[in-house]
Design an enzyme around this catalytic site. Structure first.
Site, PDB file in Angstrom:
ATOM      1  N   GLY A  71      31.440  34.859  18.035  1.00  0.00           N
ATOM      2  CA  GLY A  71      32.064  34.556  16.049  1.00  0.00           C
ATOM      3  C   GLY A  71      30.480  36.023  16.472  1.00  0.00           C
ATOM      4  N   ILE A  87      36.546  40.357  17.216  1.00  0.00           N
ATOM      5  CA  ILE A  87      37.369  39.396  16.516  1.00  0.00           C
ATOM      6  C   ILE A  87      36.677  38.462  15.789  1.00  0.00           C
ATOM      7  CG2 ILE A  87      39.492  38.202  17.194  1.00  0.00           C
ATOM      8  CD1 ILE A  87      40.625  40.297  19.205  1.00  0.00           C
ATOM      9  N   SER A 131      46.103  36.665  24.526  1.00  0.00           N
ATOM     10  CA  SER A 131      46.175  38.000  24.741  1.00  0.00           C
ATOM     11  C   SER A 131      47.445  38.938  25.295  1.00  0.00           C
ATOM     12  CB  SER A 131      44.891  39.016  25.858  1.00  0.00           C
ATOM     13  OG  SER A 131      45.975  40.750  26.144  1.00  0.00           O
ATOM     14  N   TYR A 185      41.442  39.915  34.819  1.00  0.00           N
ATOM     15  CA  TYR A 185      41.135  38.805  32.786  1.00  0.00           C
ATOM     16  C   TYR A 185      42.624  38.423  32.611  1.00  0.00           C
ATOM     17  CZ  TYR A 185      41.850  40.341  28.118  1.00  0.00           C
ATOM     18  OH  TYR A 185      41.757  39.567  26.542  1.00  0.00           O
TER      19      TYR A 185
HETATM   20  N1  LIG Z   1      40.099  43.699  21.703  1.00  0.00           N
HETATM   21  C1  LIG Z   1      41.485  42.716  21.879  1.00  0.00           C
HETATM   22  O1  LIG Z   1      42.297  44.256  21.898  1.00  0.00           O
HETATM   23  C2  LIG Z   1      41.271  42.101  22.771  1.00  0.00           C
HETATM   24  C3  LIG Z   1      42.730  42.056  22.515  1.00  0.00           C
HETATM   25  C4  LIG Z   1      43.892  40.260  23.233  1.00  0.00           C
HETATM   26  C5  LIG Z   1      42.659  39.990  23.520  1.00  0.00           C
HETATM   27  N2  LIG Z   1      41.274  40.237  22.927  1.00  0.00           N
HETATM   28  C6  LIG Z   1      40.173  38.904  22.955  1.00  0.00           C
HETATM   29  O2  LIG Z   1      39.704  38.692  22.075  1.00  0.00           O
HETATM   30  C7  LIG Z   1      38.428  38.078  22.023  1.00  0.00           C
HETATM   31  C8  LIG Z   1      37.360  38.611  21.625  1.00  0.00           C
HETATM   32  O3  LIG Z   1      36.977  39.622  21.337  1.00  0.00           O
HETATM   33  P1  LIG Z   1      37.160  41.128  20.810  1.00  0.00           P
HETATM   34  O4  LIG Z   1      37.989  42.081  21.208  1.00  0.00           O
HETATM   35  O5  LIG Z   1      36.565  41.010  19.635  1.00  0.00           O
HETATM   36  O6  LIG Z   1      35.253  41.944  22.140  1.00  0.00           O
HETATM   37  P2  LIG Z   1      33.842  40.950  21.242  1.00  0.00           P
HETATM   38  O7  LIG Z   1      33.654  42.003  20.296  1.00  0.00           O
HETATM   39  O8  LIG Z   1      33.178  41.673  22.621  1.00  0.00           O
HETATM   40  O9  LIG Z   1      34.224  40.326  20.553  1.00  0.00           O
HETATM   41  C9  LIG Z   1      33.510  38.995  22.504  1.00  0.00           C
HETATM   42  C10 LIG Z   1      32.072  38.315  21.909  1.00  0.00           C
HETATM   43  O10 LIG Z   1      32.238  37.018  22.838  1.00  0.00           O
HETATM   44  C11 LIG Z   1      31.176  36.900  22.553  1.00  0.00           C
HETATM   45  N3  LIG Z   1      30.895  36.283  25.132  1.00  0.00           N
HETATM   46  C12 LIG Z   1      30.906  37.088  25.436  1.00  0.00           C
HETATM   47  N4  LIG Z   1      30.356  36.467  26.632  1.00  0.00           N
HETATM   48  C13 LIG Z   1      30.523  35.047  26.174  1.00  0.00           C
HETATM   49  C14 LIG Z   1      29.875  33.901  26.486  1.00  0.00           C
HETATM   50  N5  LIG Z   1      29.371  33.761  28.468  1.00  0.00           N
HETATM   51  N6  LIG Z   1      28.888  32.401  25.800  1.00  0.00           N
HETATM   52  C15 LIG Z   1      29.300  33.106  24.210  1.00  0.00           C
HETATM   53  N7  LIG Z   1      30.444  34.284  23.118  1.00  0.00           N
HETATM   54  C16 LIG Z   1      30.230  34.978  24.263  1.00  0.00           C
HETATM   55  C17 LIG Z   1      30.212  37.768  22.637  1.00  0.00           C
HETATM   56  O11 LIG Z   1      28.935  37.729  22.699  1.00  0.00           O
HETATM   57  P3  LIG Z   1      27.534  37.742  23.217  1.00  0.00           P
HETATM   58  O12 LIG Z   1      27.913  39.265  24.366  1.00  0.00           O
HETATM   59  O13 LIG Z   1      26.539  38.504  22.703  1.00  0.00           O
HETATM   60  O14 LIG Z   1      27.704  36.468  23.966  1.00  0.00           O
HETATM   61  C18 LIG Z   1      31.041  38.478  21.449  1.00  0.00           C
HETATM   62  O15 LIG Z   1      31.086  37.900  20.510  1.00  0.00           O
HETATM   63  C19 LIG Z   1      38.629  37.577  23.414  1.00  0.00           C
HETATM   64  O16 LIG Z   1      38.797  36.846  24.193  1.00  0.00           O
HETATM   65  C20 LIG Z   1      39.065  38.743  24.265  1.00  0.00           C
HETATM   66  O17 LIG Z   1      40.077  38.472  25.815  1.00  0.00           O
HETATM   67  C21 LIG Z   1      41.148  41.329  22.653  1.00  0.00           C
END
Ligand SMILES: NC(=O)c1ccc[n+]([C@@H]2O[C@H](COP(=O)([O-])OP(=O)(O)OC[C@H]3O[C@@H](n4cnc5c(N)ncnc54)[C@H](OP(=O)(O)O)[C@@H]3O)[C@@H](O)[C@H]2O)c1
Length: 254
Positions: free
Chosen positions: A13, A17, A136, A149
């Site tokens: 968070g 997203i 996704s 992924y």
């Molecule tokens: N953006 C898109 O187009 C898209 C599309 C489909 C699905 N999604 C999904 O949406 C979700 C959020 O992604 P986002 O696009 O918002 O990207 P993002 O800004 O990179 O968010 C990912 C978040 O997950 C955290 N995270 C990663 N590894 C972690 C771990 N081991 N433990 C705890 N937290 C962790 C990160 O924080 P830290 O690195 O500080 O831990 C970061 O805040 C993901 O599951 C992604 O696969 C995104």
């Protein structure tokens, strides 16, 4: 105030997203806990959310971290009504270049992380609670260099069905949101594209999408509010696609 007095946990968070879901939940009256590994991002996020928010620095792929997070929520709030397993990572890597380290990173964060999050929170979840997974639209596709992924997101998707059945007696609903293309850190620089390449890629992609634009984090948080609220009380076991119509017109070249 559709989530008035509810308590929510949103993993990942601190950015993207997850941050928007947390902000939107707080606007709708919930108290939110956000997690992530980078403390500075979490602190900044709590400031941006502004009220009714705390952070817990925790790695979703570490069971002890998630138990500690759940214990903090239990001590402070007694229960958690909404769990959003949002944290996720991915990377474009050709099959022959995938290392075991990368395999573990992607699977542990997405699959194991979702498992640990839900397992740790279950004892705190009262009847009527909601679990929301972040999958996704790519989970339907054979995108090259994205096998890890997509496999992870497909595994997460399977939890919707098994957990809906397993948690039916507790009246806990399990749904997922499948975002389309949402420009965030994960969609851009973490995939190795420069800012300019990313802009060009998004502009091209917008031309493919029936809604004529890429998605916004608010598009996803709106769906997450709906799936957490009473308005969706008869919706259980679904994956809600939020992609501006992109997947309705597959196959397209992403
Ligand atoms: N953006 C898109 O187009 C898209 C599309 C489909 C699905 N999604 C999904 O949406 C979700 C959020 O992604 P986002 O696009 O918002 O990207 P993002 O800004 O990179 O968010 C990912 C978040 O997950 C955290 N995270 C990663 N590894 C972690 C771990 N081991 N433990 C705890 N937290 C962790 C990160 O924080 P830290 O690195 O500080 O831990 C970061 O805040 C993901 O599951 C992604 O696969 C995104």
């Amino acid at each position: 105030m559709r989530l008035k007095d509810r308590t929510a946990l949103i993993t990942g968070g601190g950015t993207g997203i997850g941050l928007e879901i947390a902000r939107h939940y707080a606007e709708e009256g919930a108290y939110v806990y956000i997690t992530g590994r980078r403390e500075n991002k979490l602190q900044e996020a709590v400031r941006k959310i502004g009220k009714n928010a705390s952070y817990i620095q925790a790695d979703v792929s570490n069971m002890e971290d998630m138990r500690r997070a759940a214990e903090k929520i239990r001590t402070e709030r007694g229960h958690v009504d909404i769990v959003v397993a949002n944290a996720g990572v991915g990377n474009y890597i050709p099959l022959e270049n995938v290392t075991m380290e990368e395999f573990d990173r992607v699977m542990h964060t997405n699959v194991l992380g979702t498992y640990y999050t839900v397992q740790a929170c279950l004892p705190l979840m009262p009847e009527g609670s909601a679990i929301i997974l972040n999958t996704s639209v790519t989970a339907n596709l054979g995108l090259k260099n994205f096998s890890l992924y997509i496999a992870a997101k497909s595994a997460e998707r399977s939890f919707i069905h098994t957990w809906t059945n397993e948690l039916r007696d507790r009246r806990i609903r399990v749904n997922a949101i499948a975002p389309g293309i949402i420009p965030t850190d994960a969609a851009g620089k973490e995939l190795g594209r420069s800012e300019e390449e990313e802009k060009a890629a998004q502009a091209y992609r917008a031309t493919l999408i029936p809604a004529a634009r890429v998605g916004r984090v608010r598009d996803i948080s709106s769906a997450a509010v709906f799936l957490a609220s009473e308005e969706s009380s008869y919706i259980n076991g679904v994956e809600l696609t939020v992609d501006g119509g992109l997947s309705a017109i597959y196959p397209v070249k992403l």
